[in-house]
Design an enzyme around this catalytic site. Structure first.
Site, PDB file in Angstrom:
ATOM      1  N   LYS A 182       0.714  -1.199   0.057  1.00  0.00           N
ATOM      2  CA  LYS A 182       0.044  -0.220   0.114  1.00  0.00           C
ATOM      3  C   LYS A 182       0.820   1.309  -0.096  1.00  0.00           C
ATOM      4  O   LYS A 182       0.324   2.426  -0.185  1.00  0.00           O
ATOM      5  CB  LYS A 182      -1.087   0.022   1.287  1.00  0.00           C
ATOM      6  CG  LYS A 182      -1.926  -1.039   1.027  1.00  0.00           C
ATOM      7  CD  LYS A 182      -3.097  -0.862   2.093  1.00  0.00           C
ATOM      8  CE  LYS A 182      -4.168  -1.989   1.907  1.00  0.00           C
ATOM      9  NZ  LYS A 182      -3.784  -3.288   2.044  1.00  0.00           N
TER      10      LYS A 182
HETATM   11  C1  LIG Z   1      -4.386  -4.472   1.093  1.00  0.00           C
HETATM   12  C2  LIG Z   1      -3.476  -5.587   1.408  1.00  0.00           C
HETATM   13  C3  LIG Z   1      -3.963  -6.651   0.407  1.00  0.00           C
HETATM   14  C4  LIG Z   1      -5.271  -6.691  -0.297  1.00  0.00           C
HETATM   15  O1  LIG Z   1      -5.053  -5.711  -1.629  1.00  0.00           O
HETATM   16  P1  LIG Z   1      -6.324  -5.019  -2.062  1.00  0.00           P
HETATM   17  O2  LIG Z   1      -5.869  -4.155  -3.258  1.00  0.00           O
HETATM   18  O3  LIG Z   1      -7.204  -4.565  -1.255  1.00  0.00           O
HETATM   19  O4  LIG Z   1      -7.087  -6.360  -2.838  1.00  0.00           O
HETATM   20  C5  LIG Z   1      -3.102  -7.889   0.185  1.00  0.00           C
HETATM   21  N1  LIG Z   1      -1.884  -7.949   1.247  1.00  0.00           N
HETATM   22  C6  LIG Z   1      -1.838  -7.167   2.136  1.00  0.00           C
HETATM   23  C7  LIG Z   1      -0.540  -7.053   2.858  1.00  0.00           C
HETATM   24  C8  LIG Z   1      -2.395  -5.790   2.311  1.00  0.00           C
HETATM   25  O5  LIG Z   1      -2.141  -4.980   3.015  1.00  0.00           O
END
Ligand SMILES: *Cc1c(COP(=O)(O)O)cnc(C)c1O
Length: 434
Positions: A107
């Site tokens: 993220k």
């Molecule tokens: C947010 C997150 C996901 C999922 O990603 P999306 O884009 O919401 O599908 C997967 N793994 C981790 C570690 C995350 O923080």
């Protein structure tokens, strides 16, 4: 490029407006109004491009015209200032490590890019922006780190007192500068309610330029298309055919991948790998979308029962499920399967995968067993194992070492302001900011 709402009930807007608004007026999500075009030679030149060069070229179709190339270059260099290594566990299985940013999860890409895009647009308008974000833990740290030191923007993180882990809390209460942590005497839902009240308050909106910078912002999605190209640039021959497995919750990462495929990413299929919150795999099987309350799992960043990017996914395929099924396959896995996969990956390859990455690996290996053709898989490694140290030690018996930057954060003193669970108190505080 113009952007339209997935609900198609409001006018098209510029990228600037889509980024500053977040959600469209009609409650839909912004998507490009046309299919962006990459330069023809982009894929031939890919292996020679540096990461910033690659990002600028991949960003241009989305922001072209609104942000000048030299500004874009600077913006990308600041946002993407950490490596994205492709680690090959075997000739068939490659992991794209997206966790080398400040909060150890993918993220960071979206948050850092969005922060700089917003910073750029508010500097043009000479009016400061206040980002208000309610968090149960991880979103707060990604957003706070993303905006840290961006001029013209102040970030307020609302979080429930005593209900986030100490490691999470330190990640957004020790930063200082333009980041303020507000500790609410209540639960996460109270924080979210307070934030919503603030966004709806006319007086606050007149005095402060409030925005949510939340995960549905198009400026968070665009940079998530970049690293798919970075993976291809590192892979070498695209033979046998490539499938990409994406550990999915809100499906932002997956949607970005399918957007990259639409502009020419030479990938045969994507895999939506989920935990037991498997609404998207279920949709691919049955053809009906059944959102439902989420259940708690070890891969908790994917505990999502109503994926917010589903509207974008459906829009991208014009609700044609047959077309979507040609590009996307899905499967969900239990916590037991996840722990066993973490153990097996450690035994076979000596690699420590966090629970989210393990779900992605399970997705690829299950796909391989069910499809009778040679494939090579790229699995997105979305979090650093140290972020989920308990699960990793439980599965493998090995405690993943804490990266230096997280250790440094944990050593700093917490700074936060305690607020009663009361909107008037929050409002007084916000008005006092001037
Ligand atoms: C947010 C997150 C996901 C999922 O990603 P999306 O884009 O919401 O599908 C997967 N793994 C981790 C570690 C995350 O923080």
């Amino acid at each position: 490029m113009r952007y339209r709402s997935t609900s198609r009930q409001c006018p098209e807007v510029s990228f600037r407006e889509a980024a500053l608004r977040g959600l469209a007026e009609d409650g839909g999500l912004y998507v490009p109004a046309e299919t962006p075009m990459l330069e023809r030679s982009f894929f031939e030149r890919l292996p020679q491009l540096s990461l910033p060069e690659l990002c600028v070229e991949a960003a241009r179709p989305y922001l072209g015209g609104e942000i000048a190339d030299d500004t874009l270059q600077q913006l990308v260099a600041e946002a993407m200032n950490f490596p994205i290594p492709l680690v090959s566990l075997s000739p068939q299985l490659h992991l794209l490590e997206l966790f080398h940013g400040p909060t150890l999860a993918f993220k960071d890409f979206g948050a850092r890019f969005m922060a700089r895009v917003m910073g750029h647009f508010v500097r043009e308008s000479s009016r400061g922006l206040t980002v208000l974000v309610a968090t149960s833990g991880d979103t707060g740290s990604a957003v706070a780190h993303g905006f840290l030191g961006v001029p013209g923007i102040r970030v307020l993180v609302l979080y429930p007192s005593g209900r986030v882990s100490e490691a999470q809390e330190r990640q957004f209460t020790t930063l200082g500068e333009n980041i303020t942590a507000l500790e609410v005497e209540g639960a996460f839902d109270d924080c979210q309610r307070l934030a919503k009240q603030a966004f709806a308050d006319a007086e606050l909106n007149e005095k402060l330029f409030l925005t949510s910078a939340n995960s549905i912002n198009i400026a968070r999605l665009v940079p998530q298309t970049f690293y798919y190209f970075a993976a291809l640039a590192q892979l070498g021959p695209a033979e046998p055919a490539i499938v990409i497995s994406v550990p999915s919750g809100n499906c932002g990462n997956l949607t970005a991948g399918l957007m990259a495929k639409r502009v020419g990413l030479p990938v045969s299929q994507f895999i939506a790998a989920t935990n037991i919150n498997d609404v998207v795999p279920e949709f691919l099987r049955s053809g009906t979308f059944h959102p439902r309350p989420s259940q708690q799992t070890l891969s908790n960043a994917m505990d999502v029962g109503n994926p917010s990017n589903f509207a974008r996914l459906a829009d991208l395929y014009e609700n044609d499920i047959a077309a979507l099924r040609r590009d996307l396959w899905g499967c969900g896995f239990t916590d037991d399967e996840t722990l066993r996969a973490m153990q097996s990956v450690h035994e076979r390859f000596g690699y420590l995968a966090d629970p989210h990455t393990a779900v992605g690996i399970l997705g690829f290996e299950t796909f391989l067993r069910q499809h009778n053709a040679p494939y090579q898989g790229i699995v997105l490694a979305t979090a650093h194992p140290a972020k989920f140290a308990d699960a990793v030690s439980r599965a493998t018996g090995v405690a993943p070492p804490l990266p230096e930057r997280l250790a440094a954060c944990l050593a700093k003193p917490k700074q936060s302001r305690l607020l009663a669970n009361n909107f008037e108190e929050l409002k007084d505080f916000l008005l006092g900011l001037g």
